[in-house]
Design an enzyme around this catalytic site. Structure first.
Site, PDB file in Angstrom:
ATOM      1  N   TRP A 210       6.225  -4.806   1.390  1.00  0.00           N
ATOM      2  CA  TRP A 210       5.850  -3.766   2.369  1.00  0.00           C
ATOM      3  C   TRP A 210       6.949  -2.733   2.572  1.00  0.00           C
ATOM      4  CZ3 TRP A 210       2.817  -6.151   7.115  1.00  0.00           C
ATOM      5  CH2 TRP A 210       1.667  -6.800   6.645  1.00  0.00           C
ATOM      6  N   LYS A 211       8.166  -3.030   2.162  1.00  0.00           N
ATOM      7  CA  LYS A 211       9.306  -2.126   2.370  1.00  0.00           C
ATOM      8  C   LYS A 211       9.455  -1.798   3.866  1.00  0.00           C
ATOM      9  CE  LYS A 211       8.650  -0.585  -2.306  1.00  0.00           C
ATOM     10  NZ  LYS A 211       8.903   0.394  -3.334  1.00  0.00           N
TER      11      LYS A 211
ATOM     12  N   HIS B  40      16.162  -5.979  -5.140  1.00  0.00           N
ATOM     13  CA  HIS B  40      15.238  -4.853  -5.317  1.00  0.00           C
ATOM     14  C   HIS B  40      16.029  -3.589  -5.648  1.00  0.00           C
ATOM     15  CE1 HIS B  40      12.296  -1.744  -4.590  1.00  0.00           C
ATOM     16  NE2 HIS B  40      11.395  -2.682  -4.825  1.00  0.00           N
TER      17      HIS B  40
ATOM     18  N   GLY C 176       7.115   3.533  -6.993  1.00  0.00           N
ATOM     19  CA  GLY C 176       6.718   4.540  -6.016  1.00  0.00           C
ATOM     20  C   GLY C 176       6.512   5.920  -6.613  1.00  0.00           C
TER      21      GLY C 176
ATOM     22  N   SER D  36       4.287   0.824  -9.290  1.00  0.00           N
ATOM     23  CA  SER D  36       3.015   1.551  -9.256  1.00  0.00           C
ATOM     24  C   SER D  36       1.843   0.745  -9.804  1.00  0.00           C
ATOM     25  CB  SER D  36       3.137   2.901  -9.987  1.00  0.00           C
ATOM     26  OG  SER D  36       4.131   3.701  -9.361  1.00  0.00           O
TER      27      SER D  36
ATOM     28  N   GLY E  87       4.174  -2.515  -4.185  1.00  0.00           N
ATOM     29  CA  GLY E  87       4.657  -1.767  -3.030  1.00  0.00           C
ATOM     30  C   GLY E  87       3.513  -1.047  -2.343  1.00  0.00           C
ATOM     31  N   GLY E  88       3.346   0.225  -2.666  1.00  0.00           N
ATOM     32  CA  GLY E  88       2.366   1.088  -2.002  1.00  0.00           C
ATOM     33  C   GLY E  88       0.985   0.457  -1.846  1.00  0.00           C
TER      34      GLY E  88
HETATM   35  P1  PGA Z   1       5.370   0.483  -5.847  1.00  0.00           P
HETATM   36  O1  PGA Z   1       6.625  -0.427  -5.472  1.00  0.00           O
HETATM   37  O2  PGA Z   1       4.226  -0.471  -6.161  1.00  0.00           O
HETATM   38  O3  PGA Z   1       5.108   1.314  -4.636  1.00  0.00           O
HETATM   39  O4  PGA Z   1       5.760   1.288  -7.045  1.00  0.00           O
HETATM   40  C1  PGA Z   1       6.892  -1.613  -6.159  1.00  0.00           C
HETATM   41  C2  PGA Z   1       8.144  -2.233  -5.630  1.00  0.00           C
HETATM   42  O5  PGA Z   1       9.085  -1.496  -5.307  1.00  0.00           O
HETATM   43  O6  PGA Z   1       8.243  -3.468  -5.509  1.00  0.00           O
END
Ligand code: PGA
Length: 255
Positions: A14-15, A98, A176, A216, A237-238
């Site tokens: 989730w960051k 990360h 991202g 991504s 992530g996203g």
């Molecule tokens: P992302 O991030 O899917 O938004 O590219 C992946 C991650 O940083 O673990």
């Protein structure tokens, strides 16, 4: 051993997103979205949402992870969180290394190793991230770089502890950015990672280790990426912040 013998793991990262209140809402949406999963489902949330996440996911198939951990057990480290603190909350997983930690918070291969070892010692399962920058890919050193990151991260980690280690291959240029590695690129580097694990721990451990792809990954491209023999799941992530998208990725990993 076939891919089907390894556990596919889809983990959301989730960051720095969602307040605890918002996290509770998202988890309410995630529970039905992933209920039918035939893979391991993990959500890694900010520290402030961990209590809520552990409480809300009790009795569901969702496992909870943190996004970072400090390597000391306790002491004068203002602002840091120890592995024992996470375990005490009921947290099961943690991400180490990360690329955003490496890039913005001066994380090095050595501190990734220290964090990984501390987390394993405390009984956590660890998702260790490795991956090359765009410049490194263009310089043709991806494999060497990822081999080195993997080897240093795992220094002092025992073969027995490897059953609680997941490696996430995350090319920095794909995180991202909406620019995903092709399925073949992901497969190629995941194979290289499995090879180095084999050199360190032998074939049996290498074949049993989950190697994820991240960068991504989304509801549209998950099928193709996860269809590759050595891509055993994803670090998302996203797309992990939207229940239908995360549910679709989990469904792709469950095939
Ligand atoms: P992302 O991030 O899917 O938004 O590219 C992946 C991650 O940083 O673990």
């Amino acid at each position: 051993m076939k891919k089907s013998a390894r556990k596919a793991i889809i983990a959301g990262n989730w960051k720095m997103n969602k307040t605890a209140t918002e996290a509770a809402q998202l988890i309410d949406e995630l529970i039905p979205a992933v209920a039918g999963a035939d893979c391991e489902v993990v959500i890694c949330t900010p520290f402030t949402s961990l209590v809520t996440a552990v409480e809300k996911t009790k009795g569901t198939n969702i496992h909870v992870g943190a996004e970072n951990v400090h390597f000391e057990k306790s002491g004068a480290f203002t602002g840091e969180i120890s592995a024992d603190m996470l375990v005490d909350l009921g947290v099961e997983y943690v991400i180490t290394g990360h690329s955003e930690r490496r890039q913005y918070f001066a994380e090095t291969d050595e501190t990734v190793n220290k964090r990984t070892k501390a987390a394993l010692e405390a009984g956590l399962k660890v998702i260790v991230c490795v991956g090359e920058s765009l410049a490194q890919r263009e310089q043709g050193v991806t494999e060497e770089l990822v081999r080195m990151q993997t080897k240093i991260a795992l220094q002092g980690v025992t073969a027995e502890e490897m059953s609680r280690v997941i490696i996430a291959y995350e090319p920095v240029w794909a995180i991202g950015t909406g620019r995903t590695a092709t399925a073949d690129q992901a497969q190629e580097v995941c194979v290289a990672i499995r090879k180095v694990i084999g050199e360190l721990y032998g074939e049996v451990v290498a074949e049993a280790t989950t190697v994820q792809y991240g960068g991504s990954m989304n509801a549209k491209n998950a099928d193709e990426l996860l269809g590759k023999l050595d891509v055993d799941g994803g670090l998302i992530g996203g797309a992990s912040l939207k229940a239908p998208d995360f549910g679709a990725i989990v469904a792709a990993a469950s095939k």
